[in-house]
Design an enzyme around this catalytic site. Structure first.
Site, PDB file in Angstrom:
ATOM      1  N   TYR A 262      -2.272 -11.189  15.725  1.00  0.00           N
ATOM      2  CA  TYR A 262      -2.282 -10.120  14.732  1.00  0.00           C
ATOM      3  C   TYR A 262      -3.523  -9.255  14.902  1.00  0.00           C
ATOM      4  CZ  TYR A 262      -2.713  -7.853  10.154  1.00  0.00           C
ATOM      5  OH  TYR A 262      -2.867  -6.929   9.149  1.00  0.00           O
TER       6      TYR A 262
ATOM      7  N   ASP B   4      11.216   3.772  12.244  1.00  0.00           N
ATOM      8  CA  ASP B   4      10.629   2.678  13.028  1.00  0.00           C
ATOM      9  C   ASP B   4       9.529   3.292  13.878  1.00  0.00           C
ATOM     10  OD1 ASP B   4       9.949   0.607  14.698  1.00  0.00           O
ATOM     11  OD2 ASP B   4      11.914   0.442  15.660  1.00  0.00           O
TER      12      ASP B   4
ATOM     13  N   THR C  11       2.717  -7.663   9.461  1.00  0.00           N
ATOM     14  CA  THR C  11       1.603  -8.331   8.788  1.00  0.00           C
ATOM     15  C   THR C  11       1.730  -9.844   8.641  1.00  0.00           C
ATOM     16  OG1 THR C  11       2.607  -7.868   6.628  1.00  0.00           O
ATOM     17  CG2 THR C  11       1.016  -6.265   7.463  1.00  0.00           C
TER      18      THR C  11
ATOM     19  N   LEU D 184       0.826  -1.201   0.000  1.00  0.00           N
ATOM     20  CA  LEU D 184       0.000   0.000   0.000  1.00  0.00           C
ATOM     21  C   LEU D 184       0.860   1.251   0.000  1.00  0.00           C
ATOM     22  CD1 LEU D 184      -2.642   1.540   0.199  1.00  0.00           C
ATOM     23  CD2 LEU D 184      -2.609   1.148   2.684  1.00  0.00           C
TER      24      LEU D 184
END
Length: 281
Positions: free
Chosen positions: A125, A36, A62, A12
């Protein structure tokens, strides 16, 4: 408008960095190596230095299965990162658009998930991404959270993986009981750009229209690509993974922008991939 994009090396982020200048925005694209987001001091320094009107957080941990093993690292990026960005944006007067996921839901209901359905994540997650959403909503007043699903674009993704594996096997088994709305990163970037330009604060679901199982998605990939590898539908129980996935990962675009059907987006993506491959020789 000056837009700072974090995670600009991801699927993205790459499309946002390419798209936004063409719509008249000044873009500061920061990859993981540049910033970061888990480092609060670095985040505050970057927002202070560049003075953006809006920050788009496309950075995330991810790898869904690795999150189960490296929960602290996932929490640092997916939860504390958005917290750091929210604090810095509130301090500097910038807006924050944070990209989240359908994995905040458990996948147990039959209809598509609407933005304010109860979030019940079933994986590390999902839990860390939900925590990130909550930090953003609580720590800054000018926030937007965009949940999406099944993103593919530049770099490593499901479409490229299936095409690669098809060249290595005669038969390929793919789950047919987990559903999603596959989303082309370029379309997602356009939708996000529109939200930014309209100052559309709040909570959105943004995916390509329609839905399918991962098996149906793969079948369409193969059909459009002329791949003749035999494809076999299987239940997810035959392909156990460390992290649980929502069986229904379909998001409703209720109240938000609508993107084109996933089949059209996939065809466009594959045409672009073919053209890029031909250009490389």
């Amino acid at each position: 408008m000056k837009v700072l994009v974090t995670g600009s090396g991801g699927q993205l982020g790459l499309d946002l960095a390419e798209l936004l200048p063409g719509r008249g925005h000044e873009v500061v694209a920061l990859s993981r190596r540049d910033l970061d987001i888990a480092d609060a001091r670095a985040v505050d320094g970057a927002v202070g230095e560049h003075e953006p009107g809006v920050v788009v957080n496309a950075a995330a941990f991810t790898n869904v299965d690795l999150c189960e093993e490296e929960t602290e690292a996932a929490y640092a990026v997916n939860a504390l990162g958005p917290r750091n960005l929210a604090r810095a944006c509130e301090k500097r007067g910038a807006s924050l658009l944070h990209v989240s996921t359908n994995y905040v839901f458990d996948g147990g209901q039959e209809r598509p998930y609407e933005p304010f359905d109860a979030a019940r994540p079933i994986s590390a997650y999902g839990r860390t991404k939900l925590a990130g959403e909550e930090y953003v909503m609580r720590l800054t007043n000018r926030w937007t959270v965009v949940r999406t699903a099944g993103v593919y674009g530049q770099g490593h993704n499901f479409v490229r993986t299936m095409l690669r594996v098809a060249g290595e096997r005669d038969v390929l088994k793919v789950k047919d009981d987990e559903f999603v709305s596959p989303t082309y990163a370029r379309d997602l970037a356009e939708g996000i750009a529109g939200i930014i330009e309209e100052e559309g604060y709040g909570l959105y679901h943004l995916t390509n229209a329609g839905s399918c199982s991962w098996y149906e998605f793969t079948r369409e990939i193969f059909r459009l690509s002329g791949v003749e590898t035999e494809l076999v539908p299987i239940p997810g129980s035959e392909y156990p993974l460390p992290a649980a996935r929502p069986a229904n990962g379909v998001l409703s675009a209720l109240g938000g922008p609508t993107l084109r059907p996933w089949q059209e987006a996939l065809a466009d993506y594959l045409e672009r991939e073919a053209a890029a491959g031909a250009a490389r020789g």
